[in-house]
Structures are given as structure tokens and as C-alpha cells.
Enzyme design. Structure first.
Site, mmCIF file in Angstrom:
data_model
loop_
_atom_site.group_PDB
_atom_site.id
_atom_site.type_symbol
_atom_site.label_atom_id
_atom_site.label_comp_id
_atom_site.label_asym_id
_atom_site.label_seq_id
_atom_site.Cartn_x
_atom_site.Cartn_y
_atom_site.Cartn_z
ATOM 1 N N ASP A 1 -5.344 8.509 -7.207
ATOM 2 C CA ASP A 1 -5.870 9.358 -6.163
ATOM 3 C C ASP A 1 -4.621 10.422 -6.012
ATOM 4 O O ASP A 1 -3.389 10.055 -5.878
ATOM 5 C CB ASP A 1 -6.049 8.552 -5.102
ATOM 6 C CG ASP A 1 -6.381 9.362 -3.861
ATOM 7 O OD1 ASP A 1 -6.208 10.761 -3.550
ATOM 8 O OD2 ASP A 1 -7.191 8.790 -2.677
ATOM 9 N N HIS B 1 -6.427 16.174 1.045
ATOM 10 C CA HIS B 1 -5.654 15.937 -0.434
ATOM 11 C C HIS B 1 -5.062 17.332 -0.569
ATOM 12 O O HIS B 1 -3.987 17.252 -1.352
ATOM 13 C CB HIS B 1 -6.733 15.805 -1.063
ATOM 14 C CG HIS B 1 -7.534 14.386 -1.122
ATOM 15 N ND1 HIS B 1 -8.334 14.026 -0.288
ATOM 16 C CD2 HIS B 1 -6.920 13.073 -1.940
ATOM 17 C CE1 HIS B 1 -8.396 12.402 -0.477
ATOM 18 N NE2 HIS B 1 -7.457 12.355 -1.448
ATOM 19 N N HIS C 1 0.867 -0.983 0.009
ATOM 20 C CA HIS C 1 0.019 -0.005 0.023
ATOM 21 C C HIS C 1 0.910 1.308 0.205
ATOM 22 O O HIS C 1 1.875 1.187 0.854
ATOM 23 C CB HIS C 1 -0.737 -0.096 1.266
ATOM 24 C CG HIS C 1 -1.646 1.087 1.350
ATOM 25 N ND1 HIS C 1 -1.423 2.165 1.654
ATOM 26 C CD2 HIS C 1 -3.087 1.341 1.343
ATOM 27 C CE1 HIS C 1 -2.361 3.244 1.971
ATOM 28 N NE2 HIS C 1 -3.437 2.349 1.646
ATOM 29 N N ASP D 1 -8.904 14.472 -4.577
ATOM 30 C CA ASP D 1 -8.450 13.217 -4.843
ATOM 31 C C ASP D 1 -8.368 13.065 -6.430
ATOM 32 O O ASP D 1 -7.234 12.674 -6.965
ATOM 33 C CB ASP D 1 -9.335 12.349 -4.247
ATOM 34 C CG ASP D 1 -9.384 10.699 -4.768
ATOM 35 O OD1 ASP D 1 -8.840 10.558 -5.787
ATOM 36 O OD2 ASP D 1 -10.037 9.739 -4.152
ATOM 37 N N CYS E 1 -3.602 11.972 -3.515
ATOM 38 C CA CYS E 1 -2.914 12.130 -2.190
ATOM 39 C C CYS E 1 -1.688 11.194 -2.380
ATOM 40 O O CYS E 1 -0.665 11.493 -1.554
ATOM 41 C CB CYS E 1 -3.672 11.678 -1.029
ATOM 42 S SG CYS E 1 -3.924 10.059 -0.987
ATOM 43 N N TYR E 2 -1.619 10.135 -3.336
ATOM 44 C CA TYR E 2 -0.654 9.484 -3.461
ATOM 45 C C TYR E 2 0.655 10.062 -4.299
ATOM 46 O O TYR E 2 1.737 9.495 -4.462
ATOM 47 C CB TYR E 2 -0.879 8.166 -4.246
ATOM 48 C CG TYR E 2 -1.889 7.103 -3.300
ATOM 49 C CD1 TYR E 2 -1.058 6.671 -2.163
ATOM 50 C CD2 TYR E 2 -3.199 7.096 -3.481
ATOM 51 C CE1 TYR E 2 -1.808 5.907 -1.159
ATOM 52 C CE2 TYR E 2 -3.944 6.542 -2.500
ATOM 53 C CZ TYR E 2 -3.295 5.840 -1.406
ATOM 54 O OH TYR E 2 -4.009 5.023 -0.604
ATOM 55 N N ARG F 1 -2.604 1.230 -4.398
ATOM 56 C CA ARG F 1 -2.448 -0.181 -4.433
ATOM 57 C C ARG F 1 -2.612 -0.485 -5.908
ATOM 58 O O ARG F 1 -3.314 0.059 -6.790
ATOM 59 C CB ARG F 1 -3.270 -0.813 -3.455
ATOM 60 C CG ARG F 1 -3.114 -0.774 -2.145
ATOM 61 C CD ARG F 1 -4.150 -1.518 -1.387
ATOM 62 N NE ARG F 1 -5.140 -0.936 -1.258
ATOM 63 C CZ ARG F 1 -6.288 -1.580 -0.890
ATOM 64 N NH1 ARG F 1 -6.344 -2.780 -0.750
ATOM 65 N NH2 ARG F 1 -7.587 -0.835 -0.298
ATOM 66 N N ASP G 1 -10.575 18.573 -0.023
ATOM 67 C CA ASP G 1 -10.438 18.605 1.139
ATOM 68 C C ASP G 1 -9.015 18.885 1.786
ATOM 69 O O ASP G 1 -7.987 19.007 1.117
ATOM 70 C CB ASP G 1 -11.037 17.197 2.115
ATOM 71 C CG ASP G 1 -9.978 16.232 1.375
ATOM 72 O OD1 ASP G 1 -8.874 16.128 1.523
ATOM 73 O OD2 ASP G 1 -10.885 15.146 0.917
ATOM 74 N N LYS H 1 -6.025 -0.210 -8.331
ATOM 75 C CA LYS H 1 -6.984 0.877 -7.765
ATOM 76 C C LYS H 1 -6.840 2.099 -8.458
ATOM 77 O O LYS H 1 -6.137 2.074 -9.364
ATOM 78 C CB LYS H 1 -6.409 0.998 -6.233
ATOM 79 C CG LYS H 1 -6.638 -0.131 -5.224
ATOM 80 C CD LYS H 1 -7.917 -0.247 -4.466
ATOM 81 C CE LYS H 1 -7.979 0.938 -3.501
ATOM 82 N NZ LYS H 1 -9.327 0.629 -2.837
#
Lengths: 483, 596
Positions: free
Chosen positions: A322, A423, A274, A413, A324-325, A316, A420, A319
């Protein structure tokens, strides 16, 4: 024992004729994201409906799994955005790629002044809110009003437990993650008042109490043990210069057990790799000077392949992308850029042989009892990037600027999601990492070609092990090493 | 930290939101007060129930409930009362998970409760809950973690869990969490040799069939490709560490020559050289052992060395390029040969054997289990005789006994395949591995070229795995074919997927080095013997202008004395602390200074 996958259009294996589904929906990102036009989007196939088992016989084309349908929807949205970019006139392009500083600052300072009622779920996480906003503003090089700073320092002091550590709010149990958020906030504020408000003796005692017999940390009294807890503990301890052999012992072996065959790191042993935990595990290992216990070549491969056609990172395997990654994965790659010597060392084993991660019996911790732990973080940032970026750093900036920015300020995201503070913080942190990752020295000014959009998009550099702005880190380092 | 703030989708009526927040804050204040005053009454517990139902993130409240539960348990004696108390806790968790299925606190509370082992666990209820949650989000890793916990806790046979992963994969073969759990379960079952899982070969063959079927159903889905990668790693690597190269090689006949340096006639250290020997000032002969993975435990007792030469009392094996843990791929010892009489034409032999020993272990703890024995001889020689009657400068070295040797070259050889591993078991395994991989290769070559990077990468990895197995056998030349094809694929991938260009370039460099060095015919082009003033002839290898970004297969360069890597794209030389610096240092350092 092995069953056929009965739910898809049946194709005998021996026939070996894969379905003709046309080209994949999106071309891979071009070398320079601006140079080549995107291809027209394939129309979306109908989503899989009804019980798949029943109508699989009839289906000529294989049905798509739910996951695939979701993925294609996202790719289509992102492709639409990029298509507009490629078709735009140069001036418009430049506008599109602008970082909307003012709007973000307004959104973030607004958030600091009064936390709206809908944030109630975070009542157990208020130091996090402080960190996300304060750190984001620091990345944008925006100074806070002194009274706001004082207010935050006072608030965090009330979250500080009398026996050490910070809780999610006043009178709540001290918790390692909120302790991390609180300490990083105070370091980012950076004033004498902020830094000296941390009771380091009690903090040390609290951390020792959170240590499990295995060496790993638990989040709070009676709480769960995972890699996140290990990272937040080690990061804070290193940052405020209280890390020692007693705290460090056994953590590395626990984290090593969480590296999966894919190469990434999971939250606990046997779980799936992850992005968030991979960053946490890798950064903690570096701070402990035990990074050679990890299988770095496979970790590098795993992280690099999490960047997808959308130009952003997924958390991951299989998936959705996003924003934030951009930080969790992007910073992990940035860390590896400074570890190439270790990676090469490990690569010397023949590349086809399986390389189990480091040796469990190794007694690094005991032999390093007398080491000055805080130095590891300090020296690390001085290391030059031994190679260029291991991911497409400009493409990542493209994703953040075009897909994650919200016109009214704040980041998100992915398109279609709400902004938010979480993020906003991690998209901006990721943006900073990707702007500086092509430079040999971590704080040298990047060349214009490494900063997508106008050069004014350039953010402040961070210390990627702690995710605090580099200048602020240096102030804190001096402060805590002289104490 | 990864908990995302869950903002309401639409901005709610501000007043309602404010009221809700006020209620929550009020609840929280009361719960915290009860926590600090150790109030564990039914009413107080009810408040914490309400708080957690609304905000599962309130971890202090979870802790409070644990304390309250333990406190109240002391007053309960009847099993029914205990059960009802447990039931209350289970219900809070369920309601909290309904609010946030990723609440760390809620999941942990349930595990904690079960671990108290106060009453039998309702099997159906637990797995029912999981089914429901994993149906909503099949990738919820909290759910999968709990499932692993539960299976272990309840003693559910891993065979059963394996079936469950199959169900989940059938529902949605993109579900990587299910594939992942499958890999964990299979590893355990195979390690424990459970019934039906005795044969790794049978199981992996079935798994290959399964995943290939998924891949052919839809090659654009990622999950299967990664599972395939795991299978490949299980299939292509030997279980135990192996000795893959050594120097001097088995059967080699070295001639050591002394060179007198013109400017220092008095106290000249000997320099040894010939076709295959080292030019060392100190008059020592290094013996190098190279393993396919880092090992430790090479001692005079685990590796025996016999020689009719008087060997110093203790032969110490030293690791080169050592890691913190003391493991290394490459081990070396140095024989003192400086005080030999060089006029004699006596032959000395050195015999090295590694018996079956538990001492040599890899990082994963597997032991070295292929006993080997090799010998080489050397004979002191006079430099004059060599330089006079040989013209070495343009003659390439020879390294294979089976190749006809140029007449003027001493019969010394460099085998790359220096060891024939005769262990029958390993050969059989390799055979199966190779067959399995060849089947896979045939399959993937049939995938139409839809420019899927996963397909190309997997194909390249299959080819390299085959190549690696070939190197363990005796057919290094077949390796070339695999390399050739893999090179083409990496070239395609560089164009197809520029984001990962550097990764592919590195992979391509390794394949290229493999290809160039794997047989004599190709390697010959890069080798020469150089004679420098006052020095014995040196084996020289030039790997220039090859666009290499990374160096690999150093085990095949053990004999090289000068290595020229100029005009490549090596990204950093820093990492390449060549373990053979003893033989390469002059030129190599020179290269470093040039800053490549």
C-alpha cells in the site's frame, strides 16, 4: 491439542516433499530497478473456490489461500507495469518515471477550494483533509494563495475548542488526531497569523486531560487509548514547545509494551505489529528521548522486511502493498538511520540471545523533568545519517512513481484503486523520505542517482518526526521557542 | 489518521451525492446542537443513531450517546428497561460497523458499554458479531483487539481461544493475525503453567510440527515463517542471563611485568604486560565480566572478590556501555597493583565468585542463577627477563589450556569458553533446544532450493541458533560448521534479495567474526604479539580486509590490546565504543582518526 491443517492438500510431514509450485511469481527487485528485465509472469493459478475442506483431497496442487491469490494478483499487476518500463526506450523510460507535478498540484488545489460531496465521511476529520492537501502542496513546493491560507486558518480556528485542542469540525469535541492535523497544517502555512492562532495554554490543559493514569493518551474525552493518540499528543506538544515532564510521564512505558516479538509496534498491548503504529511509536519515543527502551535491532528488521517484491511497503506481515506505507514504514527506517549508535549499543548483546525491550523501572521521565523537550526534535534532525538507507530507497520511488501515480493527478494505494488525498499525502511524503535517505545530512541535495527519474522529481525535505516540510519546521521552531 | 477516505467506487450521480451530503450535514448540526444543549430525548437520540449509521467517524456523536446513556440510566429502574437501553447502543455499534468495520469510535463504544457491567453480556451475540466480521476481513485488527478484550472480559479460557486461532489458521493459513494471537496466548498459558501447558518443550515441539506443516504446504507464504521465527526465539535463548566471558580467565596465571619508559626515569608509572596482561599506565588490573544480555545489580555483595593481595576497601563494579536504565553486558572493576614489589616472585591469587543472588537481573527481570567461582593468579615479573629470553614477536598467543603451550610462554590461557556452566537444568534445556533445532535444520535442508528468501533466512537463523547453543556447551569447534553453512546462505541472500543487502551483510559480518574467533586454529591466523619501543609486548589482533560491516563477539576480544580493523566496510565506527578501551585505546583511537 495441535490439529493438523486439515484443509490443504494433505502431505504427511515425514514425507517432507514440498509441493512443486514453480518459481515464485516475481523475481526479487533487482539492485537497480531499471537494470534487469523482469521475467515473464507465471500464469495465475485459479483462485480457491468452494469449501476448501471438501475438495482438498482431490487437489494435486495445494490450493492457494485467499490471501495468496490476492497477493499474486497484485504482483501480476505491478509486474505488468514494470515490464513495460524495462522494455521501453530510454526517452520513454524517463517520461514514465516523471512525477506529474502539475496534475498533482491541480488535484490538490482543486480539493482545497471545494471539498466534493463524496467526502462526507470525513466530516469528523476535516482538519486532516486540510493537512493532507496543504502538506502535499508544500512537498511540491507550491505556495498557496493568501486568501486560501487565510480561509484555512479561519476554519481551523473555528475547530479550536474554547478549552483547547482541535475538533474534527466546528463545535465538535477536541480530538488529539485532528489536533495533530490542525497544528501541522498551521505550521505548514507558517505565517505569523497561522502560528499565533494556536492557543498553547489551553492546548496544554487539553492534553493533560487526555492523559490516562497509565501515562498513555486517549484520543478524546471518553475515547480510546492507543499509540496513535500518544504520538499525536507528543508530536504536537513537542512542535509547539509545550512538552514537559507531566505530559511525557509514562508514555514511553506504554509504547514499549506495544512492541511485539516481531519487532514492530502495535496499536495497543498484545495486538499485532503495524506500520502506522510503528512509525508513531518510534517517533514518539525519539521525541521523549526514551528510544533505548525499544528493541531497535528487531524493529529495524521488521520494518526493512515489510518492503516486498512490488518495491513498495506492506503495513503488516502478509498484507498487500500500500502506497501510504511508503511514509509510515519508509520514515521509520529513515529515523533509524540516525539512531545507529543506539542500535549498535543494543546489538552488543550476543546476537542470538533474546533481547527483551528496555527496563520498565527506569525513571527517565522524572530525571528529565528539567529537560528542554523541544530540543530533542530539533537536535535529531541535525544528526547525520549514520549509515546509508536501510531499505531499497530507489525501488520505493519506482513503486510510487509507476504504481501509485494517477494520470489525472493524485496518488493511490496500489494499481486498481482510486486516488485520494490521504494516499497523495503519504505517497509524496514517502517519496521525499526515500529521495533524501541516501544523504548523510538530512537536508543536503541528493545526488542524481538517488532520485529516480528526472531530477525535477525532487521534493522538499521533511522533518520525519513530525512530517512537516523542514523549512516550515524551522520557522515554527523559532517562533515557538521565542514565545 | 489511518482511516482512509472511502470514496464511492463510481462517481455517483452528483445531485444524489450532494443531497446525501446535505442530509448528513443537517443531521450533524442537529446532533451537535443536542450535544451542547444536553438534550437527551428519545428523538434526539434517534438523530444521533442515524448520523452514526451513516458516518461512524462522527466521534462527538459517540461521546454524546455515552453521556445520554448515563443520563437516562438514572431514570430507569427496571432491568428490562436498562436492557433495552443497552440493546439500543449495541445496535448502533453493529450498524456503524456494517458501514465501516474499522471505526475506532464504534469498537470503543462497545467496549465502554460492556465495561459498565449493567447487565449480563450475551455471549453468543458478541462472538457471533466477531465471527461475522472476521469472516469478511480476517485481518481486521480492531476485530482481533475486540476478541482479546472480550475473552478477557468474559473469562474465556485461553485454551479455548487457542482453539479458535487454530480454526482461523485452518481456514486460511496465511492469516497472520491468527498466528500472532496464537503466540500471545501460548506465552500466557506457558507462563501461568496451565494444565497441559506445563512443558514448554512439549508445546513447542507441537508448534514446530504445526508450522512446519504449513510451511511445507506452501513455502512461499510469509505468515508461517514469521511464526517460526517466534518459536525459534523461544527455543534458542536461555531464560536467564548468563556470564559468557570473563577476563582474566579462570585458572589463568598472569605475569605482570613492569616496563620502564626510557624518557621518564624518575617517576615512571608501571606498565604491566605479558602474554595476557594489560599495558596500563596506572598500574591497575581490570577484571571484566561479560554477560549474554544486559544486566544490572553487580555490587560487592552480589559479586565477591577475595585476594591475598591487599585490595582496596570497596571494589566497585562499573558498567561499560551503559544504557539509560543502567543495564550493561559488560562490567569491570580495577585492582590496584601499582604498589606491589616487583622484585619478589610471590604469586598473588584473586578469587571471584557470584553466588546465587537475586541482585543481578536482566532487563526482563529474570535473575542470574548460575553460581560461579573462578580464580586466577598473577606474579610480578621483571620486564628484562621476558624480553631477553623470549622472542615474542612472531609467536602467536595461546589461549587454551588443552593446547600445548610454547615453552617460553608463561602458562596463561585465554578460554573463550571460560565458564563451564554446570547447572544441570540448563544443560538439559540446551540439549532439548539443540535436538529440536537439529530436527528443524534437517527438515529445512530438504526444502528444494526454490530460492525462497524466507527459507534461506530461516535456515541461516536456525544454524546460528544452533551455533549459539554450542557456545554454551563446550564444543566451540562444531560451531564452525554451522557458521560455514550460514555464511553461504547469507552470500546467496545478498544476491537473491538485494533490497535487504545491508541487513544480510551485517548478519554475514557477525557470522564471519564468530567463525574466525570461535576456535584457536582459525583465530591464530589473525593474532600476533607486537613489541613496540619502550612498551611491553602487546597482544595484537588484525581483522583486516574481511568486508566486515559490523563488529560482534567482542566478548572474545577481551584480552586484545591492539585491534586493527582497517580495510573493512565498517559503516560507522561511532557505535563501537569498545568497552575495552582501557586496553585498546591507543590503536583504536588511531583507527578512528583514520576515519575507516
Amino acid at each position: 491439542m495441535v490439529r493438523r491443517l486439515s484443509l490443504r492438500s494433505p502431505r504427511t510431514l515425514r514425507a517432507r516433499r514440498p509441493p512443486q509450485r514453480g518459481p515464485p511469481p516475481l523475481p526479487p527487485p533487482p539492485t537497480a530497478p531499471m537494470d534487469s528485465p523482469s521475467q515473464p509472469q507465471q500464469p495465475l493459478p485459479p483462485p480457491a473456490e468452494g469449501g476448501p475442506a471438501e475438495d482438498s483431497e482431490a487437489a494435486e496442487l495445494p490450493q492457494l489461500t485467499v490471501t495468496q491469490v490476492e497477493q499474486m494478483k497484485v504482483e501480476a499487476k505491478v509486474a505488468d507495469i514494470y515490464r513495460v518500463l524495462f522494455g521501453a526506450a530510454p526517452h520513454t523510460k524517463s517520461l514514465m518515471l516523471e512525477l506529474w507535478r502539475d496534475q498533482h498540484i491541480e488535484y490538490l488545489t482543486g480539493g482545497l477550494k471545494h471539498l466534493g460531496p463524496s467526502f462526507h465521511v470525513l466530516d469528523a476529520n476535516r482538519p486532516w483533509l486540510c493537512y493532507w492537501m496543504v502538506h502535499s502542496l508544500a512537498l511540491l513546493d507550491e505556495t498557496l494563495d493568501e486568501d486560501v491560507e487565510d480561509y484555512i486558518v479561519d476554519f481551523l480556528s473555528r475547530c479550536q475548542d474554547k478549552d483547547g485542542g482541535y475538533g474534527g469540525g466546528p463545535r465538535q469535541l477536541p480530538h488529539l488526531a485532528t489536533t495533530y492535523a490542525a497544528v501541522n497544517t498551521l505550521v505548514t502555512i507558517g505565517s505569523e497569523r497561522a502560528l499565533s492562532s494556536i492557543n498553547r495554554d489551553n492546548l496544554y490543559k487539553f492534553m493533560l486531560q487526555m492523559k490516562d493514569t497509565s501515562g498513555a493518551f486517549r484520543m478524546h474525552e471518553g475515547g480510546e487509548i492507543d499509540v496513535r493518540a500518544c504520538y499525536t499528543a507528543i508530536s504536537v506538544a513537542s512542535l509547539v514547545n509545550i512538552l514537559d515532564g507531566a505530559l511525557a510521564k509514562g508514555v514511553g512505558n506504554y509504547i514499549r509494551r506495544c512492541q511485539t516479538y516481531e519487532g514492530g509496534i502495535s496499536g495497543e498491548p498484545y495486538a499485532e505489529a503495524h506500520g502506522g503504529y510503528t512509525f508513531c511509536g518510534l517517533a514518539a519515543m525519539i521525541l521523549l528521548n526514551e528510544v533505548d527502551k525499544l528493541d531497535l535491532p528487531s524493529l529495524t528488521g521488521w520494518v526493512a522486511f515489510r518492503q516486498g517484491v512490488e518495491c513498495g511497503f506492506q503495513g503488516r506481515t502478509n498484507k498487500l502493498v500500500d502506497g501510504c506505507y511508503s511514509f509510515w514504514q519508509g520514515a521509520a527506517v529513515a529515523l533509524i538511520q540516525k539512531l545507529i549508535t543506539v542500535v549498535d549499543e543494543q546489538l552488543k548483546s550476543s546476537y542470538s540471545s533474546k533481547r527483551p525491550p528496555g527496563d520498565g523501572a527506569c525513571a527517565t521521565s522524572s530525571s528529565t523533568e528539567a529537560m528542554y523537550y523541544a530540543k530533542f526534535g530539533f537536535d535529531f534532525i541535525k544528526k547525520s545519517n549514520q549509515i546509508g538507507p536501510l531499505f531499497h530507497n530507489v525501488a520505493l520511488q519506482q513503486y510510487i512513481l509507476l504504481c501509485a501515480q494517477v494520470l489525472e493527478g493524485g496518488l493511490r494505494d496500489k494499481p486498481g484503486k482510486n486516488r485520494d488525498h490521504y494516499h497523495s499525502c503519504y505517497c509524496l511524503s514517502g517519496l521525499s523520505v526515500s529521495q533524501y535517505s541516501a544523504m548523510v545530512d538530512s537536508d543536503a541535495c541528493p545526488l542524481p542517482q538517488h532520485v529516480l527519474g528526472p531530477y525535477s522529481n525532487l521534493l522538499e525535505p521533511i522533518h520525519p518526526l513530525y512530517n512537516v516540510v523542514l523549512d516550515k519546521y524551522h520557522t515554527a521552531y523559532e517562533f515557538f521557542s521565542s514565545e | 489518521m489511518h482511516g482512509r477516505p472511502r470514496r464511492p467506487d463510481k462517481p455517483e450521480d452528483a445531485a444524489a451525492a450532494e443531497a446525501k451530503a446535505a442530509k448528513l450535514r443537517d443531521l450533524q448540526t442537529q446532533v451537535l446542537r443536542n450535544h451542547h444543549s444536553h438534550t437527551y430525548s428519545k428523538e434526539a437520540l434517534g438523530l444521533s443513531f442515524k448520523l452514526l449509521e451513516l458516518n461512524p467517524e462522527a466521534y462527538t456523536a459517540w461521546n454524546y450517546r455515552k453521556l445520554a446513556f448515563q443520563h437516562n440510566l438514572g431514570e430507569l429502574s427496571e432491568l428490562e428497561a436498562i436492557k433495552s437501553s443497552i440493546d439500543d447502543e449495541l445496535r448502533v455499534v453493529e450498524l456503524a460497523l456494517r458501514q465501516n468495520p474499522k471505526s475506532y469510535g464504534a469498537w470503543y463504544h462497545r467496549k465502554w458499554l460492556l465495561n459498565q457491567k449493567l447487565a449480563p453480556v450475551d455471549f453468543k451475540r458478541e462472538f457471533g458479531l466477531l465471527d461475522k466480521l472476521l469472516k469478511v476481513d480476517a485481518r481486521n485488527f480492531h476485530g482481533w483487539n475486540y476478541r482479546r478484550f472480550l475473552a478477557k472480559f468474559m473469562g474465556v479460557p485461553e485454551e479455548e481461544e487457542l482453539k479458535y486461532t487454530m480454526d482461523k489458521i485452518s481456514d486460511n493459513f496465511s492469516n497472520y493475525s491468527a498466528w500472532h494471537n496464537r503466540s500471545i496466548l501460548l506465552s500466557n498459558l506457558l507462563t501461568q503453567q496451565k494444565k497441559g501447558f506445563e512443558s514448554k518443550q512439549k508445546i513447542f515441539s507441537e508448534e514446530f510440527e504445526l508450522v512446519t506443516q504449513a510451511l511445507f504446504t506452501d513455502p512461499s507464504d510469509q505468515s508461517g515463517w514469521f511464526y517460526h521465527l517466534w518459536l525459534l526465539a523461544q527455543t534458542s535463548s536461555p531464560e536467564n542471563p548468563q556470564l559468557i566471558a570473563l577476563w582474566p580467565s579462570n585458572g589463568a596465571k598472569l605475569s605482570l611485568s613492569s616496563v620502564r619508559e626510557a624518557n621518564d626515569k624518575q617517576n615512571t608509572p608501571f606498565s604491566f604486560s605479558s602474554i595476557c596482561c594489560y599495558s596500563l599506565k596506572e598500574g591497575i588490573l581490570p577484571i571484566v565480566l561479560f554477560f549474554n544480555e544486559p544486566v544490572k545489580g553487580l555490587t560487592p555483595s552480589s559479586v565477591s572478590l577475595n585476594s591475598d593481595l591487599v585490595v582496596g576497601k570497596d571494589i566497585q563494579w562499573r558498567p561499560l556501555s551503559v544504557t539509560n536504565s543502567g543495564h550493561s553486558n559488560c562490567w569491570v572493576t580495577y585492582l590496584e597493583v601499582s604498589n606491589l614489589e616487583y622484585c619478589s616472585s610471590q604469586q598473588f591469587s584473586v578469587e571471584i565468585s557470584i553466588p546465587n543472588t537475586d541482585d543481578i537481573v536482566s532487563r526482563s527481570g529474570s535473575i542470574y542463577n548460575c553460581p560461579v567461582n573462578f580464580t586466577f593468579t598473577f606474579e610480578p615479573n621483571n620486564i628484562d627477563s621476558i624480553t631477553k629470553d623470549t622472542d615474542l614477536i612472531h609467536d602467536p598467543i595461546s589461549w587454551d589450556c588443552s593446547e600445548p603451550l610454547p615453552s617460553h610462554v608463561k602458562p596463561s590461557c585465554i578460554h573463550f569458553d571460560q565458564l563451564k556452566i554446570t547447572n544441570a537444568l540448563i544443560q538439559e534445556e540446551s540439549k532439548w533446544h539443540l535436538e529440536r533445532l537439529s530436527d528443524e535444520l534437517d527438515l529445512f535442508r530438504e526444502l528444494p532450493d526454490d530460492n525462497s528468501k524466507f527459507a534461506k533466512l530461516t535456515l541461516a537463523r536456525l544454524l546460528l541458533a544452533c551455533a549459539a547453543i554450542k557456545s554454551r556447551g563446550s564444543s566451540l569447534i562444531e560451531r564452525r560448521g554451522y557458521c560455514e553453512e550460514a555464511l553461504g546462505l547469507f552470500n546467496d541472500l545478498i544476491c537473491l534479495d538485494p533490497s535487504h543487502k545491508r541487513y544480510y551483510e551485517d548478519e554475514r559480518s557477525l557470522v564471519l567474526m564468530d567463525q574466525l574467533t570461535c576456535n584457536m586454529e582459525s583465530f591464530m591466523k589473525y593474532c600476533s604479539v607486537q613489541v613496540l619501543p619502550n612498551l611491553a609486548p602487546l597482544n595484537h589482533v588484525q581483522l583486516c580486509r574481511l568486508s566486515l560491516t559490523r563488529i560482534g563477539f567482542v566478548e572474545r576480544l577481551l584480552w586484545v590490546q591492539m585491534l586493527d580493523l582497517s580495510h573493512n566496510n565498517l559503516r560507522s565506527i561511532e557505535g563501537y565504543t569498545f568497552p575495552y578501551a582501557v586496553t585498546l585505546y591507543v590503536y583504536f583511537k588511531h583507527l578512528v582518526k583514520q576515519g575507516l
